[in-house]
Every structure is written in C-alpha cells, then in structure tokens.
Design a protein around this motif. Structure first.
Motif: not given
Lengths: 931, 431
Positions: B57, B38, B73-75, B48-55, A601, A604, B60
């Motif tokens: 990703t 952000r 979404k997902g992985q 960072k170039p990758v980040f996750k908000l809730k579910d 949740q 990262v 950019w």
C-alpha cells in the motif's frame, strides 16, 4: 554542509577513514555526518563499516546515535557485518546510568534481522522488559515483534509472548499500549490466542485515557477485534470509549467509532443505541474539515458506517456537509457524491438536484459524468422524485455537450428499465443526439433503448443498421447489444426488419471473432427459425425491476468490514481473509499476509474514478437478469468451472444444442433430472439440531418500493422434521394500519429454493407480531450458478404497504438432507483420494463448543445435523481424525475430515464443487460452536 | 489489526528520493520506483492518496513540492498513517521552521533521529515537539552549546510520566498564557445569494508560558455545561457541536460534567476545536455581474458588501473573481483598495486593507479578448473566493468566562484572551 564526492571515490573513503580514527570527537562526528550524507545519496559507504564500528564505543551519545543510524541502514542489507556490533549493543543495553541509551540499544538491535543474532538479543531484551524506566519497557514491547519476525519459534520458547500479556498490567500507559500493538500483530501471525477477560479489559480501559494519541489507537483497534464476553462489560467499555470521539486525532475518532459500532450490536436497549448514534454523527461530520487525504478516508468509512447504522444521519441536513467545494481534489469530490446519493431523500432531493446540476457544469469530466449518473441513480432510488430527476437529465441532454449526453444515455437506460412505460416521451431527445455517442458504454446503452422501444421509434431499423455499419470494429459489449436489439426489433416488427435481422445474424455468426457472440448468434438464429414464440417469450419477457439496493454492500461483508474501519479494508472494500490455509502452509509457519497477497492483487480502485451503477456486474442483481432479455452482458453464460450436472434449464439446453450445431428443435421441457424435491423424509428426530439464529431482514425504517415503512421482519431458514422451511416473524410497527395481503417470492438461486405454498391469508395489526412458517421446495427455480459465500436468497415480500425486497442468509446446514443411500467406506476412501489439490482446504474451528469434549459427542452432534460418521483414521502426521459425509439437497456429496491435534480441531472438506467447500466449513464450524 | 508502515520516503517533486527510513525491511527498495512512475505519468489530481500495488500500500502526502510516502504491507490503519504523516510535517516545521527540500537537506541527521524516535517498527511513538526537543536538540542548539557528555541528554521525564506532553521543571519568568479563539467560517453560496452550506470551525489556540506543572480549568459560555451544573447565565450561551480536544484535556471529566481541565504542554498548541452548524449569512457578500460581453470585450461590475455590525472592521480583505482564461488588456476602476489581474490563476484580485461593517464598495473591470477565439471559453465555471480577518469578533459568540491556573508553587498566572474571525472555505458561485 557540503557533500561532494565527485573526485576519486577511493581517496574520499580513505580521507573519511582517517577522520574516523581521529581522537577528537567533533572530528569523528563531522566524518560520520558526511558518511551518513553520502549514504542518503545512495552511495556505498559500507567499506567503512568496521571503522565506523570502532567509534561506537564512546560515551558521547550524539556520536553513538550517528553510529546507530549508520548501522540501521546496513543492518538489513549486510547483516553479517551488523553482527559485529552486537557486543557493543549488549553493553549499551546494560548501561545503567541512562535509560535513553538502553532503549536506543534495544531498539536498534532488533533491526538486525538475522536469526544468528537472536541469542545475543534475547537476554538484554528480557532485562529491558523488566527495566525500571518505562521508556526502555515501551521500546522492548515493540522489539518483541521484531524478534518474532526473525524467529517465531525462539520467541515462543523464550515466552516473550507471555511477557507481553504481563506488560498489559504495567503501570505506564505507553508501555501498555505498545504491548497491545505487539500483541495484535502477533495475533495476526499466529491466530487469536488472547481472550479478553474483565480484568484485562479494565486495565486497557484505564490505559486508554492515559496514553498518547497513538497508544489510544492501538488499544481501540484491539478492543474492536477482541470483544468482551459479558454485556455489562461491553456497556462499561462503551462508556469509556465515547469520550474519545472528542479527540483531535482523526484516527482516534475513527477507531473509537469502530469500537462503538461493533459493540452496539450487543446492546439491546434501543434508547442506548439511539444515544450512541446521536453522539457518533457530529465527530464524523467534522472529519470533513480536515486535510483532503483524511477527508477521503473518512468519507469512505462514513459510507460503510451509514450502511450499517442508517440512523446516524437522520437529522436530514447532513447531506449539506458533503457538498463539494470547487477546489476539493477530484478523489474527494467523487466520494462526496457517493455519500450524497446515499443520503438524499424526498426532503432533500430538490437541493440535491440543484447542487448536482451545478456540478454538471464544472470542467472536470470524470466528476461531471459522476454528477450526471448521480441524477439517474437518484431517480431510481426515489420513485416520487423520478420526474424531477428525469427533467434534469433532459435539460442536460439539450445542452448537447458531448460528455453530458453520453453519460445521460447510460443512466437513462437504467431509469427506463426501472420505470417501464413512464418516460417513453423522452426517447426522442436522445435519438436526436446520436452523434455524440463516441464510446462503447453509451452506444450499448442507446442500442438497448432502441431495441426495447422499437415500436415507439419509427426509424429503429435504420438506426440499428447505422450502428452496425462498423460491426467488426465495435467493442464486444456493443456487438452484443446490436445483436439483441436486432432480435427484439425483428420480433416486434417482423417483416419490416427481415433484411436487417438477416444481415446482423450473419455478421454475428460469421464475421465476429468472439465465440460467445457467435454462440449467441446461433442460439437466436435457431430460436427464430424453429420456435419464434419461444423466442418471443424469452427475449421480450417482462424484466424484473432493478433497485438501488445493489449499491449496498452485502450485510455479512459489511459486518466484517466494520471491524476494520480506518484500515485499508475500508478503502478497498475487500473482505478480510479468514485463516484458511493450504495443506502445505499448515505444516510450515503460517503467515496471514501471504494469504492476503493472493486475495487482493489489484489496485485499490481503478483510477478513472467513475463508478456506475453496475447492475450487470453486481452479484446481488445478477440474479435478476434474464441474460438473453437484457442482452448486454458480455460474460459467457455457461459457467464451466462449477457446473452442477444435475441442474439445468431451458436456456442451457438451447445453448448446448446451439454449439453442437445440429438441426434438432430445442427442447422446451425444463429438466429437473428427477431429483427428490426434498430429499428423503424420515422420522423426526432433532435432539441436538442446531437452529440457525434469526436475522433482521427488514428493519422498521426500511422502505418498500412505494416508499412506505413500518414493517419489521426477522427470520431465517430452518430445517424442521427434515423439511426446509422459512420461519418469519412479521411485526407491524405502524400505529394505525393493519398490514395484510402477504405473498412471498424468491429470486432464482443456486439451490433452486422456492416457496412451496403461498402464505395464508392473514393480516398483522399495529404493534403486533406474527410468526409464519413457509415451506420451501428445493430445486425448482434454479439459476444454475455456483453459490457464493455466504449464500443468500433474494426475496420479495408483497404486503398491503408495498413490496419489500431483502436478502435472507442461508446456512448450509439447512440444505443438508438426511441421506438414504450412504456411500460406503470404500467408496469414500477412493473419493477422498481422487479429490486433490485446489478442492481441499484446511480450516481451524476457532470457537469449538465447550460441551463437545469427546469425539463421540462430536459424532452425535453432527449426526443430529445429518452429517454422517464414516470411520476413524489417522492423518499423515499421525493425529487421530474422523471422517464424515453429508449430502446437500442437490445431490452433491461433501466429505469432511476432522482432526484433533493439541486441542485444536481442524476441518478438511472435500467436494467436487469447490464453492461448497467454504460453505461446508462455515456450516460445520457453526454446528460445532453451538453449546 | 493495526499494522503500521514499513518505510517512509521523502521525494522531491520529480520523485527523486531525498531520504528514507526503512522500519521493517520487508519491502524492497525498488518499490518506490513504482510510485515515481505513477507520479510522472499521472496528473496529481487523478491519483488517490492511497493505492495498492500488488500487496504493498502506498500512502502519500504532498507538501511544498515534496512528497512523503509511506509504504505498508498487510492491512495498515491508513487513517493513522495519514495522521502520522501530517504530524511528521508539523514536527519538522517546528524543528526547522520550514519544511521543504532545503531544510530537509540541511538537517538530515536530525531528520533521521526524529524518524527513529517518532516511529518504532512502523508504530508511531512520541510525536510532541516539546517532548522530543528534550532529547533531540536542533542543530542551532547543538552548535551553540558545549559538547555534551553521555549523561547530559536524558529521556524526557515526560516519557515516563502520565503527562507525556510536558516535561517537569519548566521555568518562565512571567507566568502567562495566551488564548486565541479563532473562528473560520466555511461558506458556500449560490449566485443568487442563497447560503448552500455554512459552518463555523472554531479553535482555541494556546501559547502557554507557565512554570511547573500547572493544572488549568477553562470556562466557556457553553450551554450544556451550564445546564449540567444547573446554573443560569445572564450572558449569551452557545451550543458547541462536536468539540475535539488536544490530548492533554481530560476527556472522561469533560464527558461527565463538561469541565475542560488540563495540564498544558509548553509553548504553542491547539487546545480544542469545535464546530457549529448554525446558519450564518455571509459576512462579506460579493456580487459579480457581467455588464456586457461581446466577442472582443467583457465588462464586470463587482459589488462587495460587509454584512456585520458597523463597529467591527475586517482587515486584509481579498476578493478573487474568476475571468475567462484568454483575456488581455485589463482595466480596473475603483475608489477603494487595489485591483490586479492574475493571469496564472485566471482571476482578478481585489484587495481592500480595511473594510468597515455595513459598508459597500464597487469595482468595475473590463478585459479585451484576442481576435482568435478560444472554443471552450463558455465552459469556464468557477467560484468567487473571499479572504478576510475580523478581529475582536466571533460569529458564534463564544466567550472565555474564566481560566483558572493552579500550580503547586502557588504563583499567579495571567491569562490573555483574543478573538478573531477568518474566512475558511469561503466561496460564492458565479452565475
């Protein structure tokens, strides 16, 4: 193209409508372009939908494409309108002369995500799957996921999933690779259903070298999760995958590495493994010269790979590749430092220090802080280089630059703890710089140092008093630190510190708002008054040594992360979730992503980027911490949720008394609550008892605390004759020296496992292997924490070449005792009803052994593993099920229901202690998977 | 579980959406606002170039004041997503010559078409410009050409071929292929002249103008190739470390006997890259000494020396020496090249058009300080950067021994080869 919608909107729309009605195709096209332009700007042009649709029936492919673009945009938001286009789509999908048209129609149709459309789509999609042109087939392969998303049932009914499997034999590689992508995604949704056999492996490997770069990624990712069964096939797959390390696409390289690392586990020939490792290093290194984003992901993944296969970077000079350039983005620099710490060894430590000292002078504060902490971590990692590292830290402190001093204090605390009585002389330098300590972390660290070395610091009482001046405003971590330090000082200096301790205890118990702090204050107070000797024993106890092992990822987690290299898992370091689903979820269509939502949740990583050696926060080391002795753990000590009643120890007792605020003296006896140490010992009968596979615990290259290597230890916990034993295979891999003087010790653990006897006096000669069986007592040295998943025991093995510290994984099956007093069926039924909600989980046994064909065989198998059959029953849905129970060594009872439905075997485990549920699932499915 | 991305957004530098394509429709369109927030709140370098908000990703990439954001979404296989985003930029550059806000706005129809063809349901599909151009024509071409009928535009035959990067029926008047062996030297030096790390990143850039479906074989002075084939060579052989190839090269064959054989795409492409970890001394060594440093003045002496053979010449040498941020009244003295002060980058820039091997040049610079002293002046720390190009010269000594061109029609293709060495990340730390 000018887009101007400033004037009256309605008029503009009308004008466009007129243009759309024009007979001239260029005019229509112009109009559509304008419409799409305003759509891009976020204006609502949906009123024109029907007019646009009228243009769709045209032989002009450009115009048609424009209409399609328009429809895609509104397909999701206004599906009922989109349905109007269905007939034209169907017609286009049958357009024989142009495969591009057919592909386009099939692709766009799938974007209309409403269930009612599905019947219209299916027929053209079926045709498309058998189309003569590969462009259409490759598009259709992806479209199957779209249909599956709309209605999984319909998709199954129409056997689309099976046709995907057929597409794997397609002659065109791009079709194969897209089919693989679809297959993988559907596997994610409904669980694994496709088994890799020799034939399909061969097809995939052929397609692998022919398809586009993206297709290669799909196939490689698929291979990484679908292992061939035969080792010969694995070897041939490896041969075909290795060349892909030379691909220019970074994602292909990473996916190929992933397959190789996964498959390597199944190869026994050491030389082959070495040669693969040699091939892996250069491509991984050269990912460092790509774009920063790609570098970032590559470094994160390299970090995982070298934990799994430390041999990959054995040449020694690879560390240089990870030196930071001053114009690297911060996120890359921080990750590069992580790798540098991981790679640094005695050969490279001098260059490493020179390099990191350079970084400490840069301007980017988070980076500088990390560089400083890197020096400390290096000191902790390399005993022989610690002097040089500490010297470097002192140099930094003497610069008096604030953030350098701050970070140095935090790391030096860990260094002091790692090497007690070695660097006391440097404390003075730190005491000279107290003013710089503006933040909680470094204040807490400094206070810890003051408390710990009270006898070496002449004005320690004054120092603590000045730290406590603003006690109420301080962060909790600092308050805890002050309290503990004050107690330590009092115990060391006694009279001198009497006033101070009285003040501090008063502050902590009366002024503080934090209940944990107040509790702790009372505990100390009571201890100091009633039994100062015991307080001394607890507070001034010698602390166990910390190590950098805590930075390693748990091996089980690591293995599961390796399977997902390159994906988000590898960045977030979160474990891929199992297909565990709730009862409600089981009835409906189950959705893996839904489950992940719950699991991951937060972001990262926190954006501050400064990650310290968090000994306190890390589960591996948490077990080492004597909570009171360390005194800076803000967590509440009592884990209310999973308290197991039967286990308690002295600390708990004191706490319990402290909070009830009575005047009784804390009891000193350890209450083991009369548990049978080993459960009941009954006659040996282990016909089908499932032995736990052995694991490598210490590998040849692992170093002892003294930096020696040459010992290999394999082993696991087993249950022999209803006794818990640790079986070890100890191999001496050195050439000359024999290794002896063995002794073993466990850290505190949740099941209270401890060796019952020391190992005999023996030694192992060079290149020899010795089997040792150590009997284990249960519930002796219990840390009163709920077990994690998976359970593993931190263990220290003393040898003549130094102490090795490692973790031994435990399978719950060895902790299940042969019960004496079975609960009866009635009790069980009641218990089954009582435990509801969160404590019940369903789990499908994916790899049920082929030998277990009947329920009777399953009963026998489980009985042989001390899991007792209770009765047969039926679930709410009417499927037959079996009920079992088992008792774990700490007297907790676990109830298990096994249901059979459509060939699937589903487990439901109930237990009052929720952490046991997952462990039981793991254990039962292990027992049932053994042939 | 390689799931692709759900949608791709193009944002301007303030985070305003210019254009987007929703592939899966499983992410609400308000999600991108979180990215905007952000972007506005945080400094670029912090996030960072990758980040996750809730579910969800966010991945950019920033380029020319534009942000390209993929939401997943997902992985997702993030490595794939980023590689795709960079590929996307490259294809746009091929189509619009430039990739920026203007070109995107001018070409949004093609952009949509490309996005549609390059990715399906989040899975990258065709990304080779030459193949895409077969059925997605650029605007310039469209206006020039006649009105097309349905049958005029067909899927490129390449899609159905095994050779997915080359359509059939290409014709060129002169059959030529140009090979450029380009080497970039990455180097990090300490102030005392020690080379901290150095590596050569080489690549072979091709521009193919050959007709038909030619099959090419490239021979290099690769040590391992000679060893495998048991041949000896009179010339120098080099050990290439970690070669990466364009997808057209037959990797299995290379793995077997180190033969580089391929059917080239038409036009420009990067055939291969390689890396050499050999220790190289800096080709152009720059030394900077501060001769006097008072409250009101700072004086530098900068010495540049070319440490390669005297018959080679480095072109367009540019040396950037950092200076404190608050200097003024610059004064430069040199007899070679020109010097200027770049206040926005806090450095002086010395450019020398031609720099012959074994030569050494001097430059003196002095700056004044304002009377109000900046407190953190001492903390400034930076590295000297050097840019240069040396033609007809490679550090590694790589050589093209032959390039065989075989086509069914039997024409004789002409190969042309050039060599050049450039700076890569070339930094010299200051004392």
């Amino acid at each position: 193209m000018s887009i101007n919608f400033q004037n009256s909107k309605r008029g503009e729309l009308n004008e466009l409508r007129m243009e759309l009605l024009s007979v001239k195709i260029p005019k229509k096209k112009e109009a559509l372009k304008k419409i799409i332009a305003s759509m891009t700007l976020g204006k609502d042009v949906s009123p024109l939908f029907t007019d646009v649709l009228k243009c769709m029936d045209t032989p002009n492919i450009e115009l048609k494409k424009l209409v399609y673009l328009y429809i895609i945009n509104y397909a999701k938001s206004q599906p009922d309108l989109a349905i109007l286009a269905v007939n034209t789509f169907r017609k286009d999908a049958r357009e024989r002369s142009n495969p591009l048209m057919r592909g386009l129609a099939v692709r766009t149709m799938g974007c209309i995500g409403v269930e009612s459309i599905i019947d219209y789509i299916c027929e053209p999609l079926k045709d498309a799957l058998n189309d003569e042109d590969p462009y259409v087939r490759k598009t259709a392969a992806i479209s199957i996921i779209k249909v599956y998303d709309i209605s999984a049932e319909r998709c199954e009914e129409l056997e689309f999933v099976d046709s995907l499997v057929d597409l794997l034999s397609d002659g065109n590689a791009m079709v194969v690779s897209n089919a693989v992508a679809s297959l993988m995604e559907i596997t994610n949704r409904r669980g694994k259903f496709f088994e890799m056999d020799g034939g399909s492996l061969h097809k995939l490997l052929t397609a692998l070298s022919e398809c586009t770069e993206w297709g290669r990624i799909y196939i490689l990712d698929f291979l990484a999760t679908h292992l061939p069964e035969d080792t010969r096939e694995i070897e041939s797959a490896i041969q075909r995958v290795v060349p892909h390390l030379s691909h220019s696409n970074a994602a292909v390289v990473l996916s190929a590495s992933k397959v190789l690392i996964r498959y390597m586990d199944y190869i026994e020939d050491e030389d082959k493994i070495k040669s693969i490792c040699r091939k892996l290093a250069p491509p991984l290194v050269s990912l460092m010269s790509s774009n920063p984003e790609i570098q970032y992901i590559a470094i994160k993944n390299v970090n995982l790979i070298i934990q799994k296969r430390p041999d990959i970077f054995r040449k020694g000079d690879e560390i240089k590749v990870f030196y930071c350039n001053f114009n690297d983005p911060l996120y890359v620099k921080l990750e590069k430092l992580e790798i540098m710490i991981r790679l640094v060894d005695l050969k490279t430590v001098d260059q490493f220090l020179r390099e990191v000292k350079e970084y400490a002078q840069e301007l980017d504060v988070p980076f500088v802080r990390k560089a400083v902490s890197a020096i400390g971590r290096c000191a902790i990692k390399l005993d022989k280089a610690a002097d040089r590292c500490v010297q470097a830290l002192i140099e930094l402190v003497r610069t008096k630059v604030e953030y350098l001093v701050q970070e140095s204090v935090i790391v030096i605390k860990d260094v002091l703890r790692r090497y007690p009585n070695r660097y006391e002389s440097i404390i003075k330098d730190f005491c000279d710089n107290l003013k710089a300590l503006n933040f909680a972390d470094e204040r807490a660290a400094m206070i810890w140092i003051v408390g710990e070395y009270a006898d070496k610091i002449s004005n320690c009482v004054l120092l603590i008093e000045s730290f406590a001046e603003n006690f109420k405003e301080e962060a909790t971590i600092v308050q805890h630190a002050i309290l503990t330090a004050a107690v330590k000082i009092f115990l060391k200096l006694e009279d001198e510190a009497e006033d101070m301790i009285a003040d501090i205890l008063k502050l902590a118990t009366e002024e503080a708002e934090n209940p944990d702090l107040r509790n702790r204050g009372y505990v100390y107070w009571r201890m100091l008054v009633n039994n100062p000797d015991m307080a001394r024993e607890f507070v001034l106890e010698e602390k166990p040594i910390i190590s950098t092992q805590s930075e390693n990822i748990d091996p089980t987690l690591l293995d599961s992360l390796i399977a997902y290299l390159g994906t988000l898992f590898s960045i977030s370091l979160k474990a891929p979730s199992k297909t565990v689903i709730s009862k409600e979820g089981a009835k409906e269509r189950f959705d893996l992503e839904e489950h992940e939502e719950v699991e991951v949740q937060e972001e990262v990583e926190d954006s501050s980027g400064v990650k310290r050696t968090e000994y306190e926060g890390d589960t591996n080391v948490q077990t080492f911490d004597d909570l009171i002795g360390l005194g800076d753990d803000p967590e509440p000590e009592v884990d209310n949720s999973n308290q197991e009643k039967n286990t308690s120890d002295a600390i708990d007792d004191i706490l319990g008394l402290g909070t009830s605020a009575t005047d009784s003296t804390p009891s000193q006896t350890q209450d083991n609550s009369g548990l049978d140490v080993l459960g009941d010992i009954s006659s040996p009968h282990d016909s089908q008892y499932c032995r736990v596979p052995e694991k490598t615990l210490v590998s040849e290259d692992d170093e002892s605390k003294d930096g020696n290597s040459g010992l290999e230890v394999k082993g696991s916990f087993q249950r022999e004759n209803n006794k818990l034993v640790l079986e070890l295979k100890i191999r001496n891999t050195t050439q000359i020296d024999s290794i002896g003087n063995f002794a073993i010790k466990f850290d505190k653990n949740s099941f209270g496992l401890n060796p019952a006897e020391q190992m005999g006096d023996f030694s192992v000669d060079p290149q020899e292997t010795r089997k040792e069986v150590v009997e284990i007592n249960v519930n002796e040295n219990n840390n009163n924490k709920a077990p994690g998943m998976p359970i593993s025991i931190m263990c220290a093995l003393r040898t003549s070449i130094g102490v090795f510290v490692f973790q031994i994984p435990v399978m719950l099956s060895v902790l299940i005792v042969r019960q004496s007093s079975m609960i009866n069926v009635k009790e069980m039924r009641e218990l089954w009803k009582v435990i509801e909600g969160d404590e019940e989980m369903y789990y499908t046994v994916s790899n049920l052994s082929i030998n277990l064909t009947t329920p009777q065989l399953i009963k026998e198998r489980l009985l042989d593993n001390n899991i007792f059959f209770m009765e047969e029953g039926r679930t709410d849905g009417g499927s037959p099920c079996l009920y079992f129970n088992a008792k774990v060594s700490n007297n907790l009872v676990v109830l298990i229901q096994i249901t059979f439905k459509d060939g699937d075997c589903t487990l439901c485990v109930k237990c009052k202690a929720s952490p046991l549920i997952k462990l039981t699932q793991q254990c039962v499915s292990f027992i049932l998977s053994q042939n | 579980m390689s799931l692709g991305c759900s949608c791709i957004y193009f944002l301007d530098y303030r985070g305003k959406v210019l254009l987007f394509r929703d592939y899966r429709g499983d992410i609400s369109s308000s999600e991108i606002n979180k990215f905007q927030r952000r972007l506005l709140e945080l400094e670029d370098s912090l996030s960072k170039p990758v980040f996750k908000l809730k579910d969800i990703t966010h991945c950019w990439v920033g380029k020319n004041n534009l942000y390209i954001v993929a939401l997943c979404k997902g992985q997702p296989n993030v490595m794939m997503v980023f590689y795709f985003l960079h590929k996307l930029i490259k294809v746009f550059e091929d189509y619009f010559t430039e990739f920026n806000e203007e070109s995107l706005k001018d070409n949004f129809v093609i952009t949509y078409e490309l996005l549609d063809e390059m990715m399906d349901h989040g899975y990258p599909q065709l990304t080779e410009t030459t193949v895409l151009k077969e059925f997605i024509k650029s605007e310039a071409f469209r206006t020039a050409g006649k009105e097309e009928k349905l049958t005029d535009i067909m899927v490129s035959s390449a899609v159905s071929n095994i050779v997915s990067w080359r359509p059939e029926g290409i014709k060129h008047k002169k059959n030529e292929i140009f090979l450029d062996a380009v080497e970039e030297l990455n180097m990090l030096c300490s102030s005392t002249g020690n080379v901290l790390s150095s590596e050569i990143l080489g690549s072979v850039q091709c521009n193919s103008m050959l007709s038909g479906m030619p099959d090419l074989k490239l021979g290099l002075n690769d040590k391992q190739a000679f060893e495998i084939k048991g041949k000896t060579s009179r010339g120098k052989l080099i050990e290439l470390e970690d070669i990466k190839f364009h997808q057209c090269v037959r990797l299995a064959q290379f793995d077997r006997d180190r033969t580089i054989s391929f059917i080239p795409p038409d036009g420009k492409f990067e055939l291969m890259t390689y890396r050499l970890n050999t220790r190289v001394k800096p080709l152009i060594w720059v030394e900077c000494t501060i001769e006097s440093h008072t409250k009101s003045k700072i004086e530098y002496m900068v010495k540049a020396k070319a440490q390669f053979k005297s018959r080679s010449i480095a072109n367009n040498v540019e040396i950037y020496v950092p200076v404190p941020c608050d200097v003024d009244s610059p004064n430069f003295k040199t007899n070679t090249g020109t010097v200027e002060y770049l206040p926005e980058e806090d450095c002086m820039h010395w450019s020398i058009k031609q720099f012959a091997g074994r030569k050494e040049y001097l430059m003196r610079a002095s700056f004044g300080f304002p009377s109000v002293e900046q407190t953190d002046r001492e903390k400034f720390k930076n590295a000297i950067r050097v840019k240069y190009e040396i033609p007809y010269f490679t550090v590694s000594g790589i050589q093209v021994r032959y390039l065989k061109i075989v086509d069914k029609s039997g024409y004789k293709g002409l190969p042309w080869v050039r060599y050049i060495t450039k700076n890569g990340q070339y930094q010299i730390r200051m004392s």
